[in-house]
Design an enzyme around this catalytic site. Sequence first.
Site, PDB file in Angstrom:
ATOM      1  CG  HIS A 199     -94.299 -62.847 -25.661  1.00  9.86           C
ATOM      2  ND1 HIS A 199     -94.710 -63.649 -24.626  1.00  9.86           N
ATOM      3  CD2 HIS A 199     -93.844 -63.669 -26.642  1.00  9.86           C
ATOM      4  CE1 HIS A 199     -94.511 -64.907 -24.980  1.00  9.86           C
ATOM      5  NE2 HIS A 199     -93.993 -64.956 -26.180  1.00  9.86           N
ATOM      6  CG  ASP A 203     -91.506 -64.608 -34.291  1.00 13.20           C
ATOM      7  OD1 ASP A 203     -90.703 -65.534 -34.468  1.00 13.20           O
ATOM      8  OD2 ASP A 203     -92.682 -64.786 -33.941  1.00 13.20           O
TER       9      ASP A 203
END
Length: 441
Positions: free
Chosen positions: A319, A376
């Site tokens: 991320h 996700d």
Amino acid sequence: MPKTENCSRDAKIQGTAQLVYKDIKVDLDVVEGTEGELGIDICQLRKNTGMITLDPGYANTGSTISTITFIDGEKGILRHRGIPIEELAEKSRFIEVSYLILFGKLPTKAELDKFSALLAEHAALHSNLEHHFSGFPNDAPPMAILSAMLNAVSCYHKEFLDIVLDEEGFMEATARIMSKVRTIAAYTYRKARGKPFIHPNPSLRYCANFLHMMFSEPYKEYELLPEIEKALNLFFILHADHEQNCSTSTVRMVGSSRANLFSSVSAGVCALWGPLHGGANKMVIEMLESIHSQGKTAQEYLEMAKDKTKGIKLMGFGHRVYKNFDPRAKIIKKQVDKVLKVLNLDDHLLHIAMELEEQALADDYFVSRKLYPNVDFYSGILLRAIGIPLDMFTVMFAIGRMPGWIANWKELLDHNQRISRPRQIYNGPTLRSYVPIEERE
Ligand code: ACO
């Protein structure tokens, strides 16, 4: 009248940083946010020095001062309007969280009832809009349909195309988008499968109504389990906003030209589509399925993801902002366990995901680069358990992200922010003359 943009807005000026280059010396304000984040205000840099800053991918660039969402990526903190995501996930519903993000405060019961009633009232699509669906091929990508249809909704609501919406007008426009996005999504799903549209039922709550439009049949109403409704609420809450990510920045970029709300969020859908952003939830399941079908071990896949020549990534890992853990991933992982237990499901992909996570978190490649599971990584397994097919995953993300996009569009206009127009350093050929075609080699 909104104030003209001031770079530092209401944030505290906490001192100055000095930039020295040859004989240029400038003092730059250092701005401090309410959570102690520091930023060097370079609003006047070019005017005063002729220089710009260079930051492709904007990893070091603050594009705005916002009051919506706070993230501390090192500590794994995510708060909306000050309230931790963990509390919202446990105690709230998507519509209440949306209200908080959109209007800056938790609603009173009367405010929430009014907002919910507006959402219920505006779920249906104009019959002409329903006909638009027949113009798309059955196998059209759902994100393309969603983006096109959100823009098309604006054709039927010209009263909201004026960007100077008062509070009431903003709420009315917001309710239409948030409600209709769910109807468009459900119709997209049904059209792809050759099924008749199931119209919204205004007596149902937001998530229940969506599941009704997706899964009811003309002869049989969808049987809603409370755990499924809860899980869907949680999925949407965890996606509701995430400050200046790629799609939200796109919405702001488009909105900065004073484009209307419908076209701005439609652009957000396009940005979300990509596999490095919202498209990752789908890619995670495809990755897990390919590991399963090819009989690979978790270790073999990790070796491929580490090998830069292979062009493969461990999808759902890493991320831009979170460098220790993504708090949303922790919450969703717990919920996946619960939902699978309630439904008495044993998803083999969950076992592969857990093995990948365990081994990646013990592997120096991922640890040294601070790569952890993002939201996700497990969200696809939750969506599968709810019955959402793979091609609809990113659409589900878009429904959840709608309040964040809309709140950011509104904030941009309230701040009267300048049109977004980055600069560049040109590094191409210098001046040269046009050569007639017969003289070219
Ligand atoms: N698998 C393998 N290696 C990775 C991964 C990954 N998932 N993510 C990053 N890396 C590596 C990079 O190759 C780079 O290695 P290097 O230093 O040897 O060159 C290093 O880790 C740093 O990565 P960056 O590319 O600089 O990270 P960036 O902040 O630009 O990208 C992103 C973040 C896009 C999320 C990236 O980690 C990624 O592609 N992850 C997989 C896709 C994904 O899950 N996206 C969802 C994001 S969350 C969301 O949108 C809700």
